[in-house]
Design a protein around this motif. Sequence first.
Motif, PDB file in Angstrom:
ATOM      1  N   LEU A 131       5.839 -41.061  -2.635  1.00 56.72           N
ATOM      2  CA  LEU A 131       5.267 -42.098  -1.778  1.00 56.72           C
ATOM      3  C   LEU A 131       5.615 -41.836  -0.316  1.00 56.72           C
ATOM      4  CD1 LEU A 131       3.637 -44.700  -2.341  1.00 56.72           C
ATOM      5  CD2 LEU A 131       5.769 -45.976  -2.082  1.00 56.72           C
ATOM      6  N   PHE A 132       6.888 -41.529  -0.067  1.00 59.58           N
ATOM      7  CA  PHE A 132       7.360 -41.268   1.291  1.00 59.58           C
ATOM      8  C   PHE A 132       6.596 -40.097   1.909  1.00 59.58           C
ATOM      9  CE2 PHE A 132      10.270 -38.746   3.976  1.00 59.58           C
ATOM     10  CZ  PHE A 132      10.557 -39.679   4.967  1.00 59.58           C
ATOM     11  N   ILE A 133       6.554 -38.977   1.186  1.00 62.73           N
ATOM     12  CA  ILE A 133       5.895 -37.777   1.703  1.00 62.73           C
ATOM     13  C   ILE A 133       4.415 -38.046   1.955  1.00 62.73           C
ATOM     14  CG2 ILE A 133       5.282 -35.362   1.184  1.00 62.73           C
ATOM     15  CD1 ILE A 133       8.192 -35.482   1.395  1.00 62.73           C
ATOM     16  N   THR A 134       3.756 -38.703   0.981  1.00 64.43           N
ATOM     17  CA  THR A 134       2.310 -38.911   1.106  1.00 64.43           C
ATOM     18  C   THR A 134       2.000 -39.834   2.281  1.00 64.43           C
ATOM     19  OG1 THR A 134       2.146 -38.687  -1.280  1.00 64.43           O
ATOM     20  CG2 THR A 134       0.227 -39.558  -0.156  1.00 64.43           C
ATOM     21  N   VAL A 135       2.670 -40.983   2.349  1.00 59.45           N
ATOM     22  CA  VAL A 135       2.361 -41.963   3.400  1.00 59.45           C
ATOM     23  C   VAL A 135       2.582 -41.355   4.776  1.00 59.45           C
ATOM     24  CG1 VAL A 135       3.138 -44.117   4.466  1.00 59.45           C
ATOM     25  CG2 VAL A 135       2.768 -44.002   1.996  1.00 59.45           C
ATOM     26  N   PHE A 136       3.741 -40.735   4.987  1.00 59.85           N
ATOM     27  CA  PHE A 136       4.033 -40.225   6.327  1.00 59.85           C
ATOM     28  C   PHE A 136       3.213 -38.979   6.666  1.00 59.85           C
ATOM     29  CE2 PHE A 136       7.556 -43.139   5.797  1.00 59.85           C
ATOM     30  CZ  PHE A 136       7.521 -43.781   7.026  1.00 59.85           C
ATOM     31  N   SER A 137       3.010 -38.098   5.692  1.00 59.33           N
ATOM     32  CA  SER A 137       2.194 -36.918   5.985  1.00 59.33           C
ATOM     33  C   SER A 137       0.794 -37.335   6.396  1.00 59.33           C
ATOM     34  CB  SER A 137       2.093 -36.003   4.763  1.00 59.33           C
ATOM     35  OG  SER A 137       3.343 -35.561   4.385  1.00 59.33           O
ATOM     36  N   ALA A 162      -0.288 -40.240   7.538  1.00 58.27           N
ATOM     37  CA  ALA A 162      -0.288 -40.952   8.816  1.00 58.27           C
ATOM     38  C   ALA A 162      -0.198 -39.955   9.978  1.00 58.27           C
ATOM     39  CB  ALA A 162       0.870 -41.940   8.865  1.00 58.27           C
ATOM     40  N   VAL A 163       0.716 -39.001   9.856  1.00 57.82           N
ATOM     41  CA  VAL A 163       0.909 -37.996  10.906  1.00 57.82           C
ATOM     42  C   VAL A 163      -0.349 -37.123  11.056  1.00 57.82           C
ATOM     43  CG1 VAL A 163       2.191 -35.878  11.384  1.00 57.82           C
ATOM     44  CG2 VAL A 163       3.420 -37.957  10.792  1.00 57.82           C
ATOM     45  N   ILE A 164      -0.930 -36.742   9.919  1.00 57.13           N
ATOM     46  CA  ILE A 164      -2.134 -35.903   9.968  1.00 57.13           C
ATOM     47  C   ILE A 164      -3.264 -36.645  10.676  1.00 57.13           C
ATOM     48  CG2 ILE A 164      -3.992 -34.903   8.557  1.00 57.13           C
ATOM     49  CD1 ILE A 164      -1.868 -34.069   6.519  1.00 57.13           C
ATOM     50  N   VAL A 165      -3.516 -37.899  10.277  1.00 60.54           N
ATOM     51  CA  VAL A 165      -4.628 -38.649  10.873  1.00 60.54           C
ATOM     52  C   VAL A 165      -4.402 -38.817  12.371  1.00 60.54           C
ATOM     53  CG1 VAL A 165      -5.774 -40.898  10.965  1.00 60.54           C
ATOM     54  CG2 VAL A 165      -5.291 -39.839   8.760  1.00 60.54           C
ATOM     55  N   LEU A 166      -3.197 -39.190  12.756  1.00 56.27           N
ATOM     56  CA  LEU A 166      -2.916 -39.440  14.176  1.00 56.27           C
ATOM     57  C   LEU A 166      -3.049 -38.156  15.009  1.00 56.27           C
ATOM     58  CD1 LEU A 166      -1.939 -41.395  16.389  1.00 56.27           C
ATOM     59  CD2 LEU A 166       0.394 -40.645  15.856  1.00 56.27           C
ATOM     60  N   PHE A 167      -2.293 -37.136  14.633  1.00 55.93           N
ATOM     61  CA  PHE A 167      -2.238 -35.954  15.496  1.00 55.93           C
ATOM     62  C   PHE A 167      -3.506 -35.101  15.439  1.00 55.93           C
ATOM     63  CE2 PHE A 167       2.347 -36.857  15.321  1.00 55.93           C
ATOM     64  CZ  PHE A 167       2.598 -36.877  16.683  1.00 55.93           C
ATOM     65  N   THR A 168      -4.139 -34.988  14.261  1.00 56.38           N
ATOM     66  CA  THR A 168      -5.335 -34.136  14.231  1.00 56.38           C
ATOM     67  C   THR A 168      -6.511 -34.817  14.930  1.00 56.38           C
ATOM     68  OG1 THR A 168      -6.049 -34.905  12.062  1.00 56.38           O
ATOM     69  CG2 THR A 168      -4.664 -32.941  12.114  1.00 56.38           C
ATOM     70  N   SER A 169      -6.562 -36.154  14.921  1.00 55.89           N
ATOM     71  CA  SER A 169      -7.658 -36.799  15.655  1.00 55.89           C
ATOM     72  C   SER A 169      -7.461 -36.585  17.156  1.00 55.89           C
ATOM     73  CB  SER A 169      -7.741 -38.293  15.322  1.00 55.89           C
ATOM     74  OG  SER A 169      -6.566 -38.959  15.728  1.00 55.89           O
ATOM     75  N   MET A 170      -6.204 -36.656  17.613  1.00 56.90           N
ATOM     76  CA  MET A 170      -5.924 -36.400  19.024  1.00 56.90           C
ATOM     77  C   MET A 170      -6.290 -34.969  19.395  1.00 56.90           C
ATOM     78  SD  MET A 170      -2.301 -38.452  19.188  1.00 56.90           S
ATOM     79  CE  MET A 170      -1.665 -37.766  20.676  1.00 56.90           C
ATOM     80  N   THR A 171      -5.872 -34.035  18.537  1.00 62.42           N
ATOM     81  CA  THR A 171      -6.164 -32.630  18.817  1.00 62.42           C
ATOM     82  C   THR A 171      -7.666 -32.362  18.823  1.00 62.42           C
ATOM     83  OG1 THR A 171      -4.103 -32.092  17.716  1.00 62.42           O
ATOM     84  CG2 THR A 171      -5.614 -30.271  18.106  1.00 62.42           C
ATOM     85  N   ALA A 172      -8.360 -32.930  17.838  1.00 62.54           N
ATOM     86  CA  ALA A 172      -9.802 -32.713  17.750  1.00 62.54           C
ATOM     87  C   ALA A 172     -10.492 -33.235  19.001  1.00 62.54           C
ATOM     88  CB  ALA A 172     -10.370 -33.404  16.513  1.00 62.54           C
ATOM     89  N   TYR A 230       3.108 -30.221   6.191  1.00 64.10           N
ATOM     90  CA  TYR A 230       1.829 -30.787   5.749  1.00 64.10           C
ATOM     91  C   TYR A 230       0.884 -30.991   6.922  1.00 64.10           C
ATOM     92  CZ  TYR A 230       2.410 -31.533   0.768  1.00 64.10           C
ATOM     93  OH  TYR A 230       2.523 -31.322  -0.581  1.00 64.10           O
ATOM     94  N   LEU A 231       1.439 -31.425   8.075  1.00 69.26           N
ATOM     95  CA  LEU A 231       0.598 -31.578   9.267  1.00 69.26           C
ATOM     96  C   LEU A 231      -0.024 -30.222   9.618  1.00 69.26           C
ATOM     97  CD1 LEU A 231      -0.510 -32.942  11.847  1.00 69.26           C
ATOM     98  CD2 LEU A 231       1.684 -32.482  12.934  1.00 69.26           C
ATOM     99  N   GLY A 232       0.776 -29.183   9.593  1.00 67.12           N
ATOM    100  CA  GLY A 232       0.278 -27.869   9.955  1.00 67.12           C
ATOM    101  C   GLY A 232      -0.745 -27.350   8.966  1.00 67.12           C
ATOM    102  N   PHE A 233      -0.449 -27.504   7.674  1.00 72.53           N
ATOM    103  CA  PHE A 233      -1.341 -26.932   6.677  1.00 72.53           C
ATOM    104  C   PHE A 233      -2.589 -27.777   6.483  1.00 72.53           C
ATOM    105  CE2 PHE A 233      -2.289 -24.518   2.825  1.00 72.53           C
ATOM    106  CZ  PHE A 233      -1.961 -23.274   3.296  1.00 72.53           C
ATOM    107  N   ALA A 253      -2.444 -31.965  21.972  1.00 71.13           N
ATOM    108  CA  ALA A 253      -2.662 -30.777  21.154  1.00 71.13           C
ATOM    109  C   ALA A 253      -1.380 -30.106  20.672  1.00 71.13           C
ATOM    110  CB  ALA A 253      -3.513 -29.778  21.916  1.00 71.13           C
ATOM    111  N   LEU A 254      -0.312 -30.249  21.442  1.00 71.19           N
ATOM    112  CA  LEU A 254       0.874 -29.465  21.123  1.00 71.19           C
ATOM    113  C   LEU A 254       1.513 -29.760  19.758  1.00 71.19           C
ATOM    114  CD1 LEU A 254       2.310 -27.147  22.474  1.00 71.19           C
ATOM    115  CD2 LEU A 254       3.980 -28.758  23.391  1.00 71.19           C
ATOM    116  N   PRO A 255       1.688 -31.040  19.378  1.00 65.50           N
ATOM    117  CA  PRO A 255       2.331 -31.280  18.071  1.00 65.50           C
ATOM    118  C   PRO A 255       1.582 -30.611  16.923  1.00 65.50           C
ATOM    119  CG  PRO A 255       2.142 -33.332  19.311  1.00 65.50           C
ATOM    120  CD  PRO A 255       1.374 -32.304  20.074  1.00 65.50           C
ATOM    121  N   THR A 256       0.242 -30.782  16.887  1.00 68.47           N
ATOM    122  CA  THR A 256      -0.541 -30.154  15.824  1.00 68.47           C
ATOM    123  C   THR A 256      -0.423 -28.637  15.895  1.00 68.47           C
ATOM    124  OG1 THR A 256      -2.102 -31.956  16.138  1.00 68.47           O
ATOM    125  CG2 THR A 256      -2.796 -30.182  14.709  1.00 68.47           C
TER     126      THR A 256
END
Lengths: 279, 280
Positions: free
Chosen positions: A78-84, A86-96, A148-151, B13-16
């Motif tokens: 649960l911990f890994i899934t929820v935080f991964s 959340a982090v993926i949605v937040l940071f990849t949307s910013m990067t995109a 997980y964020l990276g992959f 972009a940097l964190p990702t």
Amino acid sequence: METKSSRIKDSISYIVLILLSIAFLGPIFIVLMNSFKGKFYISDTPFLFPNSTTFSGLENYIGGIAKTDFMSAFGMSLFITVFSVAVIVLFTSMTAWYITRVKTKFTNMLYYVFVFSMIVPFQMVMFTMSKVANIIHLDNPIGLIFIYLGFGSGLSVFLFSGFVKSIPIEIEEAVMMDGCNPVQAFFSIVLPILKPTAITVAILNVMWVWNDYLLPDLIIGTEFKTIPIAIQYLKGGYGSIDMGAMMAMLVLAIVPIVIFYLSCQKYIIEGVVAGAVKG
Amino acid sequence: MEKSIKKYFALFALPTLLAFSVAFLIPFILGIVLSFTEFTTVTDAKWVGLSNYIKAFSNQEFINALWFTVKFTVLSVITINVFAFLLATMLTRGKKGTNIFRTIFFMPNLIGGIVLGYIWQLILNGILYYFDVTLTFDAKYGFWGLIILMNWQLIGYMMIVYIAGIQNIPKDIIEAAKIDGAPRFQILRNVTIPLVMPAITICLFLTLSNSFKLFDQNLALTAGAPSKQTTMLALDIYNSFYSKTGWEGVGQAKAVVFFVLVALIALVQLVITRRKEIEN
């Protein structure tokens, strides 16, 4: 135009569909049934209902939970899934958003590298990634979330970028003219517009991270166990399995998925279709 | 506007990028380099040229796994897509209760590979018990077991994609064909199938890459038994890394070959989709 022959055809297709439903649900039901049988009565007669000799009550559940330390595996999953996610949605949307709005050779190349990463099978980077993670001390649950964020960023950046391209840039320009900085513009204007894609990205990543076995096993498997790892480790050193505990743990692994599925079925099906079509 | 966003590179972009480099980019490049070396811990690599690749291709287990994976992939792609398409046509005729059936058929897709593998191990061993054998008695049982498992898992998923494709067909086209008196089979062949071609392409490649890269299900159902005859490519690579000492370099070479094969599949898909888009 309801004729007799079309009614017969209708009933036949219903019978076929019902038989298929039984075939699709049957295996799960059989596991459930066997989870209440004594462990020596499972392998030989999995299709028989428990009776007074074979019924073992909750023994498999109690034994299995203790044996696999299921509660902490559940908590870890649960911990890994929820935080991964959340982090993926937040940071990849910013990067995109960044790589779509800032047009340079570098961001253009980045986009293609992200897309490229989607086709690389995990086995290609499995060994080197776990060594790198080891060397820079990412072999812990927090580090795993970072990995997980990276992959996961390939598919997620790709999906978000596709959507950002369709947002008229004028909205953001207007907000920034009014004195918003890019951070405010992103969080107050862009992110709310991205919500449908964010749901798709979240659903696809939940399904991936929750069920993933190999990556967490390589990174944190020696110290911590997620549910798939705990189940795989039930298989003993010589291929012997405590079938009772196995059945009970399979049931406990399936229950959260069924609850998740039934409660956000609409989003899951839409998200999976959107992911399949664009991915 | 672009300039003001550009200043926020470190935040947006940097964190990702950091995570992406650590989890993917560096391991990927390192992986290619290491496939030409002999190593045990990444830091002690010694250049050996192509010898890992030669060892990989002269390794009978690798060739067997490759052959097993190809056979499995071809068969599962065909069966899954035929069944999923048939189900989709049954469930798009606007009958009552189709939503419930859709929900049921899709569900196995959400269950993880390890759990799926052990569910089917129980069922298949239960059936084979009546014939006095087990799943790992002969490679053919493991092979068909994996086919059944994969069908059970992916039919619902592909069905959903086909349903979306079929629902996109304008209703009046089908109606017009019906009024013209075209038989049902002809409507299917000449109207429905050409119009759902995009969905068919998507499903073919989804099933293709899912089957080709299968790992968890393979590990849980048979783990390669008997004597590695049901080992698929991904599991064979895993075994080279983690259960054979001194084979890390060969494992990495196998992984590069595996990557090239998967990339070729993806490339073919890209070319086909592009060509379709130009045609339309």
